[in-house]
Scaffold this motif. Sequence first.
Motif, PDB file in Angstrom:
ATOM      1  N   GLN A 237     -60.999  19.945   5.196  1.00  0.00           N
ATOM      2  CA  GLN A 237     -60.469  20.158   6.581  1.00  0.00           C
ATOM      3  C   GLN A 237     -59.319  21.012   6.562  1.00  0.00           C
ATOM      4  OE1 GLN A 237     -59.782  16.426   8.557  1.00  0.00           O
ATOM      5  NE2 GLN A 237     -62.003  15.925   9.236  1.00  0.00           N
ATOM      6  N   LYS A 238     -58.911  21.471   5.479  1.00  0.00           N
ATOM      7  CA  LYS A 238     -57.735  22.259   5.104  1.00  0.00           C
ATOM      8  C   LYS A 238     -58.271  23.674   5.223  1.00  0.00           C
ATOM      9  CE  LYS A 238     -55.696  20.301   1.645  1.00  0.00           C
ATOM     10  NZ  LYS A 238     -54.818  20.199   0.656  1.00  0.00           N
ATOM     11  N   SER A 239     -59.713  24.050   4.881  1.00  0.00           N
ATOM     12  CA  SER A 239     -60.127  25.255   4.630  1.00  0.00           C
ATOM     13  C   SER A 239     -60.227  26.039   6.057  1.00  0.00           C
ATOM     14  CB  SER A 239     -61.335  24.938   4.235  1.00  0.00           C
ATOM     15  OG  SER A 239     -61.266  24.443   2.905  1.00  0.00           O
ATOM     16  N   ASP A 240     -60.093  27.354   5.710  1.00  0.00           N
ATOM     17  CA  ASP A 240     -60.187  28.276   6.885  1.00  0.00           C
ATOM     18  C   ASP A 240     -61.841  28.341   7.123  1.00  0.00           C
ATOM     19  OD1 ASP A 240     -57.584  28.655   7.110  1.00  0.00           O
ATOM     20  OD2 ASP A 240     -57.711  29.934   5.530  1.00  0.00           O
ATOM     21  N   LYS A 260     -63.560  19.595  12.797  1.00  0.00           N
ATOM     22  CA  LYS A 260     -63.011  20.746  12.401  1.00  0.00           C
ATOM     23  C   LYS A 260     -64.025  21.864  12.631  1.00  0.00           C
ATOM     24  CE  LYS A 260     -60.604  23.604   9.741  1.00  0.00           C
ATOM     25  NZ  LYS A 260     -59.086  24.053  10.042  1.00  0.00           N
ATOM     26  N   GLU A 261     -63.634  22.977  12.966  1.00  0.00           N
ATOM     27  CA  GLU A 261     -64.532  24.272  13.564  1.00  0.00           C
ATOM     28  C   GLU A 261     -63.855  25.142  12.559  1.00  0.00           C
ATOM     29  OE1 GLU A 261     -65.962  27.092  17.154  1.00  0.00           O
ATOM     30  OE2 GLU A 261     -64.882  25.088  17.285  1.00  0.00           O
ATOM     31  N   PHE A 262     -64.840  26.038  11.701  1.00  0.00           N
ATOM     32  CA  PHE A 262     -64.538  26.988  10.901  1.00  0.00           C
ATOM     33  C   PHE A 262     -64.892  28.599  11.207  1.00  0.00           C
ATOM     34  CE2 PHE A 262     -65.738  23.092   8.363  1.00  0.00           C
ATOM     35  CZ  PHE A 262     -64.399  23.223   7.688  1.00  0.00           C
ATOM     36  N   LYS A 263     -64.101  29.465  10.562  1.00  0.00           N
ATOM     37  CA  LYS A 263     -64.566  30.829  11.089  1.00  0.00           C
ATOM     38  C   LYS A 263     -65.655  31.264   9.901  1.00  0.00           C
ATOM     39  CE  LYS A 263     -60.299  32.019  10.123  1.00  0.00           C
ATOM     40  NZ  LYS A 263     -59.102  32.925   9.880  1.00  0.00           N
ATOM     41  N   CYS A 264     -66.113  32.384  10.177  1.00  0.00           N
ATOM     42  CA  CYS A 264     -67.205  32.912   9.479  1.00  0.00           C
ATOM     43  C   CYS A 264     -67.019  34.351   8.798  1.00  0.00           C
ATOM     44  CB  CYS A 264     -68.532  32.899  10.109  1.00  0.00           C
ATOM     45  SG  CYS A 264     -69.020  31.453  11.010  1.00  0.00           S
ATOM     46  N   THR A 265     -65.466  34.791   8.924  1.00  0.00           N
ATOM     47  CA  THR A 265     -65.329  36.354   8.491  1.00  0.00           C
ATOM     48  C   THR A 265     -65.664  36.427   7.067  1.00  0.00           C
ATOM     49  OG1 THR A 265     -63.692  36.008  10.269  1.00  0.00           O
ATOM     50  CG2 THR A 265     -63.465  37.980   8.783  1.00  0.00           C
ATOM     51  N   VAL A 266     -65.125  35.861   6.289  1.00  0.00           N
ATOM     52  CA  VAL A 266     -65.479  36.134   4.819  1.00  0.00           C
ATOM     53  C   VAL A 266     -66.750  36.072   4.411  1.00  0.00           C
ATOM     54  CG1 VAL A 266     -64.574  35.645   2.479  1.00  0.00           C
ATOM     55  CG2 VAL A 266     -62.997  35.437   4.344  1.00  0.00           C
ATOM     56  N   ALA A 267     -67.402  34.907   4.842  1.00  0.00           N
ATOM     57  CA  ALA A 267     -68.915  34.953   4.420  1.00  0.00           C
ATOM     58  C   ALA A 267     -69.526  36.107   5.165  1.00  0.00           C
ATOM     59  CB  ALA A 267     -69.376  33.726   5.044  1.00  0.00           C
TER      60      ALA A 267
END
Length: 282
Positions: A237-240, A260-267
Amino acid sequence: MVNFNGKLLSETTFISIHNRGYKYGDALFETLKVVDNNILFWEDHYFRLMASMRILRMEIPMSFTMEFLEEEILKTVEANALSGENTRVRFNVDRGEGGTYMPMQDSINYSIVVESLEHSAYSFNDTENYRVDLFKDHYVNAGMLSNLKSNSKVINVLANIYAKENELDNCILLNNNKGVVEATQGNLFFVQGNTIKTPTLSDGALKGIMRKQIMELIKEYEDYSIEEVSISPFEIQKSDEVFITNVITGIQSVTHYRKKEFKCTVAKQLLEKLNEKLGLTS
C-alpha cells in the motif's frame, strides 16, 4: 500435434499414467513465446532449464544442445501450421517412468505443446481494472526449489481458485516468513518514488525470464533504480505502482489492492522500451 521425444503425436496418446511428472510432479517446464519463428529470450530460457535440471539431479541428455531443442520447438510450431505466427509454447521435461519416490532410471522425456497467440508485441491496456489481494491459506517455501519452474504448482492453482471465488484477477503469494514472493502468474515489481523493488530469489521468487529482462531495462533507465529485497505486505500500500511480469503478457499493471488504487505510468514506459528493444510491433 504434440512433440514427444522428437515424435509428432496426437495430444491424447503421448503420455503414460506411470509418467513421473504426472505421478509426482518430477518435472520442469519452460513457457516460451515464439514470434515469426523466433523464440524470444531463447538463450535465457535454455540456460535456466539446464540449471534447473542440474538442481533436480536430472541426467541431461547429450543431445540437449541449444540448437537441437530450438529445432524441435520450431518443428512443432510448423507441424501445427503456426509457422510465422505468434505462438505460446510449453516445453516440458520429466524423468520418464518407473519407481516411487526413488527413480528407477536416469532417462529424460521431453514434450512440446503449442497454441496460437493473438499479438506479437506486448500490449498495454490503460483502462483495464486489475485487482489483487493476498493469498494466505498456504505459503511458498523460501529457498532454491521455489525459484524453479517445476510442475509442482498446487499453491498457484489454489490461489487462482481463491481469486476467482473472490472476484479478483490475481493473488499475491507469501512465503513461510510472511514475506511477499510473487503473483500466481508472474514476478512482482513495486514502484516507490524513484526506486523499483522486486522480491529477492532467496525469499522464494521464481527466477523469471521476464523478471531478468525488466531488471535490465530498469538499470538502463536513469530515472529509476532497482532493488532485490525482502518485501513485507505492508509495503504494497506504500507503493505508487505495482506490476506483474511474465514472458507471455510482458507487463500487467495492478490497478487495485484492497482500497489502494495504483498508477500505471512506469509500467507503460517499460513496456514501450521492451517492445522497442525486441523490435516488436502490434
